[in-house]
Motif scaffolding. Structure first.
Motif, PDB file in Angstrom:
ATOM      1  N   ALA A   1      -6.663   6.272  -9.787  1.00 43.19           N
ATOM      2  CA  ALA A   1      -6.125   4.936 -10.260  1.00 43.19           C
ATOM      3  C   ALA A   1      -6.985   4.332 -11.105  1.00 43.19           C
ATOM      4  O   ALA A   1      -6.197   3.579 -11.876  1.00 43.19           O
ATOM      5  CB  ALA A   1      -6.294   4.268  -8.686  1.00 43.19           C
TER       6      ALA A   1
ATOM      7  N   LEU B   1       0.745  -1.302   0.117  1.00 42.74           N
ATOM      8  CA  LEU B   1       0.014   0.077  -0.108  1.00 42.74           C
ATOM      9  C   LEU B   1       0.795   1.145   0.035  1.00 42.74           C
ATOM     10  O   LEU B   1       0.466   2.185  -0.504  1.00 42.74           O
ATOM     11  CB  LEU B   1      -0.881   0.026   1.274  1.00 42.74           C
ATOM     12  CG  LEU B   1      -2.178  -0.996   1.186  1.00 42.74           C
ATOM     13  CD1 LEU B   1      -2.930  -0.910   2.490  1.00 42.74           C
ATOM     14  CD2 LEU B   1      -2.798  -0.855  -0.183  1.00 42.74           C
TER      15      LEU B   1
ATOM     16  N   ILE C   1       2.106   1.751  -3.395  1.00 41.56           N
ATOM     17  CA  ILE C   1       1.147   2.274  -4.381  1.00 41.56           C
ATOM     18  C   ILE C   1       0.802   3.753  -4.058  1.00 41.56           C
ATOM     19  O   ILE C   1       0.597   4.599  -4.937  1.00 41.56           O
ATOM     20  CB  ILE C   1      -0.352   1.194  -4.208  1.00 41.56           C
ATOM     21  CG1 ILE C   1      -0.009   0.016  -4.672  1.00 41.56           C
ATOM     22  CG2 ILE C   1      -1.337   2.080  -4.977  1.00 41.56           C
ATOM     23  CD1 ILE C   1      -1.190  -0.929  -4.450  1.00 41.56           C
ATOM     24  N   GLY C   2       0.953   4.100  -2.670  1.00 41.39           N
ATOM     25  CA  GLY C   2       0.804   5.391  -2.621  1.00 41.39           C
ATOM     26  C   GLY C   2       1.821   6.360  -2.965  1.00 41.39           C
ATOM     27  O   GLY C   2       1.524   7.497  -3.501  1.00 41.39           O
TER      28      GLY C   2
ATOM     29  N   LEU D   1      -2.877   5.862   0.481  1.00 41.46           N
ATOM     30  CA  LEU D   1      -2.815   6.265  -0.881  1.00 41.46           C
ATOM     31  C   LEU D   1      -3.405   7.821  -1.055  1.00 41.46           C
ATOM     32  O   LEU D   1      -2.908   8.296  -2.115  1.00 41.46           O
ATOM     33  CB  LEU D   1      -3.862   5.228  -1.719  1.00 41.46           C
ATOM     34  CG  LEU D   1      -3.446   3.990  -2.294  1.00 41.46           C
ATOM     35  CD1 LEU D   1      -2.957   3.164  -1.142  1.00 41.46           C
ATOM     36  CD2 LEU D   1      -4.633   3.434  -2.784  1.00 41.46           C
TER      37      LEU D   1
ATOM     38  N   ILE E   1      -5.846  -3.220  -5.536  1.00 42.33           N
ATOM     39  CA  ILE E   1      -6.019  -2.590  -4.476  1.00 42.33           C
ATOM     40  C   ILE E   1      -7.338  -2.924  -3.458  1.00 42.33           C
ATOM     41  O   ILE E   1      -6.706  -3.117  -2.303  1.00 42.33           O
ATOM     42  CB  ILE E   1      -6.016  -0.856  -4.862  1.00 42.33           C
ATOM     43  CG1 ILE E   1      -5.113  -0.301  -5.698  1.00 42.33           C
ATOM     44  CG2 ILE E   1      -6.571  -0.168  -3.459  1.00 42.33           C
ATOM     45  CD1 ILE E   1      -5.331   1.057  -6.070  1.00 42.33           C
TER      46      ILE E   1
ATOM     47  N   LEU F   1       0.883   6.735  -6.802  1.00 45.18           N
ATOM     48  CA  LEU F   1      -0.164   7.610  -6.913  1.00 45.18           C
ATOM     49  C   LEU F   1       0.221   8.982  -6.592  1.00 45.18           C
ATOM     50  O   LEU F   1      -0.533  10.078  -7.126  1.00 45.18           O
ATOM     51  CB  LEU F   1      -1.395   7.035  -6.273  1.00 45.18           C
ATOM     52  CG  LEU F   1      -2.227   5.831  -6.458  1.00 45.18           C
ATOM     53  CD1 LEU F   1      -3.401   5.498  -5.515  1.00 45.18           C
ATOM     54  CD2 LEU F   1      -2.531   5.896  -8.056  1.00 45.18           C
TER      55      LEU F   1
END
Length: 371
Positions: free
Chosen positions: A270, A30, A33-34, A341, A282, A37
């Motif tokens: 996303a 996570l 991914i954050g 995120l 996600i 993004l």
């Protein structure tokens, strides 16, 4: 650097062989991914270091790094240290949450934020993980200490906190606190009759909010009959544009028209730039973290750990659900961030504290250790 062995008795060695590494992996994903993004959700593409969008991107990346460090530090705490840390955090941020009623920054008719030099903070986000630990501690202590009114004390802490949140007003956060404390009483074996009564009260409170709190009424009506060009419709357009595979990093256009693209609607960003399969991934990561924690608690003999970890992971899962469901127009829009995120240092640090507590609580321990 040689790998850690099970015979390693250092702090790092004991932590590595006791922490739930699958949950840790999910949280690391996570955070990763954050980071992606944070780059993708910026509305402009520039290479100049002084550009506001570039500065915001760098700021968010630094907060994600700090969040990872905070989470790892919190995960090394003993049960006693978790309780003491939660008590200190809870007192400080309850006072700061109350302080917002007089000196908070008003946004959309609510006073939830405190403006600090170069930084804003929403104290209730930090209060939530501390609240969960404190109420779990009180409920569990009522079983350990005869005649200790722990359950009544936990209910009193909840009512006092809910009153302050209602005065801001922050209906979404009040709802989240309510669901968490109900989950804790359910895990403690609450009679289903009382649970049913509590659920009816929650429904009546939501009905009251619809009729008597202006911004709640507006958001619900916009959900029922969304006007053309509303944020909800724009977010859905982002998912449609992205299709299965997305338009590519930085190629999304809908984020230019979403005022909260980096925070409340980062899931839509996303969807547009990385597509349906990325969004499904996600959701899968969030679900895996929640289910992993709940399954581990099935064999946990310590009631405090069950109540505290259960409350933390329920709050984490509900927050993620509310954000993603509102982006998909499944529920009315609510200004609630997507953990790790969404853009915002306050949110990232608060969630890292929450999940650091979870990792600390779910570590393997010898019988009677750190109670």
């Amino acid at each position: 650097m040689r790998p850690l062995s099970r015979a390693d008795t250092s702090i790092l060695g004991r932590w590595w062989w006791s922490v739930d590494r699958l949950t840790l992996l999910g949280l690391a994903i996570l955070l990763g991914i954050g980071y992606v993004l944070a780059l993708a959700a910026m509305p402009g593409v520039t290479t100049h270091i002084t550009d506001p969008h570039t500065l915001a991107m760098i700021k968010q990346i630094l907060f994600l790094i700090l969040s990872g460090v905070t989470m790892l530090g919190m995960s090394m705490l003993s049960l006693r240290q978790v309780k003491l840390a939660a008590l200190g955090i809870g007192i400080v941020f309850f006072l700061l949450t109350g302080f917002t009623l007089m000196h908070g920054t008003e946004v959309d008719g609510a006073n939830r934020w405190l403006a600090l030099p170069g930084f804003t903070v929403q104290p209730s986000e930090f209060l939530r993980p501390a609240f969960v630990i404190i109420t779990a501690w009180l409920i569990a202590e009522s079983h350990r200490t005869p005649r200790f009114p722990g359950k009544r004390a936990a209910l009193g802490v909840y009512l006092l906190t809910a009153l302050v949140l209602k005065m801001q007003p922050d209906i979404g956060m009040t709802f989240l606190f309510t669901m968490v404390v109900l989950a804790q009483f359910y895990l403690d074996g609450m009679d289903m009759k009382w649970l049913g009564i509590a659920c009816v009260v929650v429904v009546l409170a939501l009905v009251y909010a619809f009729f008597f709190i202006g911004h709640v009424h507006t958001r619900v009506m916009m959900f029922i009959d969304p006007p053309k060009g509303s944020q909800a419709q724009t977010a859905l357009m982002a998912f449609g544009n992205g299709g299965m595979w997305g338009l590519g990093p930085g190629e999304g256009q809908v984020k230019h028209f979403l005022p909260d693209a980096r925070a409340d609607f980062v899931f839509a960003v996303a969807g547009e730039e990385f597509g349906l399969f990325f969004c499904a991934f996600i959701i899968l990561v969030f679900a895996a973290i929640v289910l992993r924690a709940l399954f581990r608690l099935l064999a946990e003999p310590n009631l405090f750990v069950v109540l505290a970890a259960g409350g933390l992971v329920v709050g984490f899962g509900l927050q993620a659900f509310v954000n993603m469901a509102s982006s998909l127009s499944l529920i009315p829009t609510k200004g609630m961030t997507l953990p790790f995120l969404s853009y915002g240092g306050s949110s990232a640090l608060a969630v890292s504290t929450q999940m650091g507590f979870l990792l600390a609580l779910t570590r393997k321990r010898h019988a009677g250790e750190g109670a």
